[in-house]
Design a protein around this motif. Structure first.
Motif, PDB file in Angstrom:
ATOM      1  N   SER A 211       0.857  -1.174   0.000  1.00  0.00           N
ATOM      2  CA  SER A 211       0.000   0.000   0.000  1.00  0.00           C
ATOM      3  C   SER A 211       0.895   1.227   0.000  1.00  0.00           C
ATOM      4  O   SER A 211       1.611   1.491   0.972  1.00  0.00           O
ATOM      5  N   TYR A 212       0.877   1.975  -1.115  1.00  0.00           N
ATOM      6  CA  TYR A 212       1.705   3.174  -1.221  1.00  0.00           C
ATOM      7  C   TYR A 212       1.075   4.371  -0.528  1.00  0.00           C
ATOM      8  O   TYR A 212       1.771   5.307  -0.135  1.00  0.00           O
TER       9      TYR A 212
ATOM     10  N   THR B  34      -2.457   7.156  -0.953  1.00  0.00           N
ATOM     11  CA  THR B  34      -3.150   7.798  -2.076  1.00  0.00           C
ATOM     12  C   THR B  34      -2.256   8.753  -2.847  1.00  0.00           C
ATOM     13  O   THR B  34      -2.383   8.910  -4.060  1.00  0.00           O
ATOM     14  N   ARG B  35      -1.321   9.406  -2.161  1.00  0.00           N
ATOM     15  CA  ARG B  35      -0.409  10.352  -2.812  1.00  0.00           C
ATOM     16  C   ARG B  35       0.700  10.695  -1.845  1.00  0.00           C
ATOM     17  O   ARG B  35       0.606  10.429  -0.644  1.00  0.00           O
ATOM     18  N   ARG B  36       1.758  11.293  -2.357  1.00  0.00           N
ATOM     19  CA  ARG B  36       2.792  11.807  -1.463  1.00  0.00           C
ATOM     20  C   ARG B  36       2.276  13.077  -0.802  1.00  0.00           C
ATOM     21  O   ARG B  36       1.795  13.988  -1.477  1.00  0.00           O
TER      22      ARG B  36
ATOM     23  N   GLU C 284      -5.346   5.923   6.330  1.00  0.00           N
ATOM     24  CA  GLU C 284      -4.301   5.548   5.370  1.00  0.00           C
ATOM     25  C   GLU C 284      -3.123   4.908   6.088  1.00  0.00           C
ATOM     26  O   GLU C 284      -2.559   3.910   5.607  1.00  0.00           O
TER      27      GLU C 284
ATOM     28  N   ARG D   1       6.304  10.674   2.300  1.00  0.00           N
ATOM     29  CA  ARG D   1       5.970   9.241   2.281  1.00  0.00           C
ATOM     30  C   ARG D   1       6.346   8.572   3.596  1.00  0.00           C
ATOM     31  O   ARG D   1       6.902   7.474   3.642  1.00  0.00           O
TER      32      ARG D   1
ATOM     33  N   TYR E 193       4.669   5.038   4.246  1.00  0.00           N
ATOM     34  CA  TYR E 193       5.247   4.017   3.373  1.00  0.00           C
ATOM     35  C   TYR E 193       6.664   3.682   3.816  1.00  0.00           C
ATOM     36  O   TYR E 193       7.036   2.508   3.932  1.00  0.00           O
TER      37      TYR E 193
ATOM     38  N   ILE F 233       1.375   2.271  -9.250  1.00  0.00           N
ATOM     39  CA  ILE F 233       2.060   3.537  -9.511  1.00  0.00           C
ATOM     40  C   ILE F 233       1.255   4.382 -10.490  1.00  0.00           C
ATOM     41  O   ILE F 233       1.129   5.610 -10.335  1.00  0.00           O
TER      42      ILE F 233
ATOM     43  N   ARG G  85      -1.856   4.631 -10.850  1.00  0.00           N
ATOM     44  CA  ARG G  85      -2.991   5.286 -10.199  1.00  0.00           C
ATOM     45  C   ARG G  85      -2.580   6.582  -9.524  1.00  0.00           C
ATOM     46  O   ARG G  85      -3.449   7.415  -9.207  1.00  0.00           O
ATOM     47  N   ARG G  86      -1.291   6.754  -9.281  1.00  0.00           N
ATOM     48  CA  ARG G  86      -0.797   7.950  -8.601  1.00  0.00           C
ATOM     49  C   ARG G  86      -0.177   8.971  -9.556  1.00  0.00           C
ATOM     50  O   ARG G  86       0.306  10.000  -9.103  1.00  0.00           O
ATOM     51  N   ARG G  87      -0.177   8.680 -10.840  1.00  0.00           N
ATOM     52  CA  ARG G  87       0.441   9.562 -11.817  1.00  0.00           C
ATOM     53  C   ARG G  87      -0.618  10.247 -12.674  1.00  0.00           C
ATOM     54  O   ARG G  87      -1.674   9.685 -12.921  1.00  0.00           O
TER      55      ARG G  87
END
Length: 254
Positions: free
Chosen positions: A87-88, A90-92, A102, A148, A151, A190, A192-194
């Motif tokens: 699990s990264y 949702t965003r940085r 999260e 992050r 993460y 990845i 999904r975050r770009r």
């Protein structure tokens, strides 16, 4: 007439988080190496190569269902296990902007899911000849950076957990190996975050891990026990003790 002995049972493998990304590449590599591979993940593997894999659903946020699924997977002999679920977030984002939900999700997937998988499968792997546990790590373990924190913290804890288990197992126990990419990898998570139109031309691909996965499962991984191996864009690898991967951190927009 002499009846020939039955053929040996196929070697079995388990990949947690193997429907896409690096885990999928490991699962396919092991299947092409002759193993019977079960993937546990939220989504079912699809596309070319999916027919090589067995699949059962798994949501790591449900601890009881996860225990049940892992106990079922470990009910028969296992020769290799890969933990690739991640699990990264949702965003940085700065620490203060990250919701507790999260953080809990990252802890459940990146760390507690690994703990549950080890608990269920280590006893079975110990009974196998050259049992192998492969953990998919990250450069963030060595390069904590802004935006992050969750993460970085959970992946570092996961790496320490596997390092500790490797020392407990010793050279005669289950071979514990970690692998991580030298750079960013083009995966659905990845993407999904770009933003739309992002250029992935410089990114690694999951299949760069296929050759290492094949070598570990065919040769046993004894020479790499307790090590973390950095895989590059050519599919080559080296120990993190030789060269730490470059940080993928960047500034967080104000």
């Amino acid at each position: 007439m002499t009846v020939p002995p039955p053929p040996p049972a196929p070697r079995r493998a388990l990949v947690v988080g193997g429907s896409t990304g690096i885990g999928r590449a490991v699962a396919e590599s092991w299947a092409r190496s002759g193993l019977d591979v079960l993937v546990l993940s939220r989504s079912e593997p699809s596309g070319e190569g999916a027919e090589l894999l067995r699949w059962a659903p798994l949501d790591l946020s449900d601890a009881e269902a996860t225990r049940t699924a892992l106990d079922g997977a470990a009910a028969e002999p296992l020769h290799a296990v890969c933990y690739s679920a991640v699990s990264y977030g949702t965003r940085r984002a700065p620490f203060g902007e990250v919701e507790e939900t999260e953080w809990r999700r990252q802890t459940e997937v990146n760390l507690h899911g690994l703990w549950l998988t080890l608990s269920a499968t280590l006893p079975v792997l110990r009974r196998a000849r050259s049992g192998l546990f492969l953990g998919i790590s990250s450069e963030v373990v060595y390069n904590a950076g802004p935006g992050r924190s969750g993460y970085a913290a959970t992946k570092a804890a996961a790496a320490a957990l596997l390092d500790s288990v490797a020392q407990e197992e010793g050279s005669d126990g289950v071979r514990i190996v970690q692998a991580l990419p030298a750079g960013m990898v083009d995966t659905p998570g990845i993407r999904r975050r770009r933003p739309a139109g992002f250029d992935y031309g410089t990114y690694m691909r999951p299949e760069h891990f296929a050759e290492l996965a094949h070598e570990l499962v065919t040769r046993g991984g004894a020479e790499h026990h307790g090590d973390s191996l950095v895989v590059d864009e050519y599919g080559r690898w080296h120990s993190v003790r030789v060269d730490v991967p470059v940080s993928q951190s960047r500034g967080v927009p104000a």
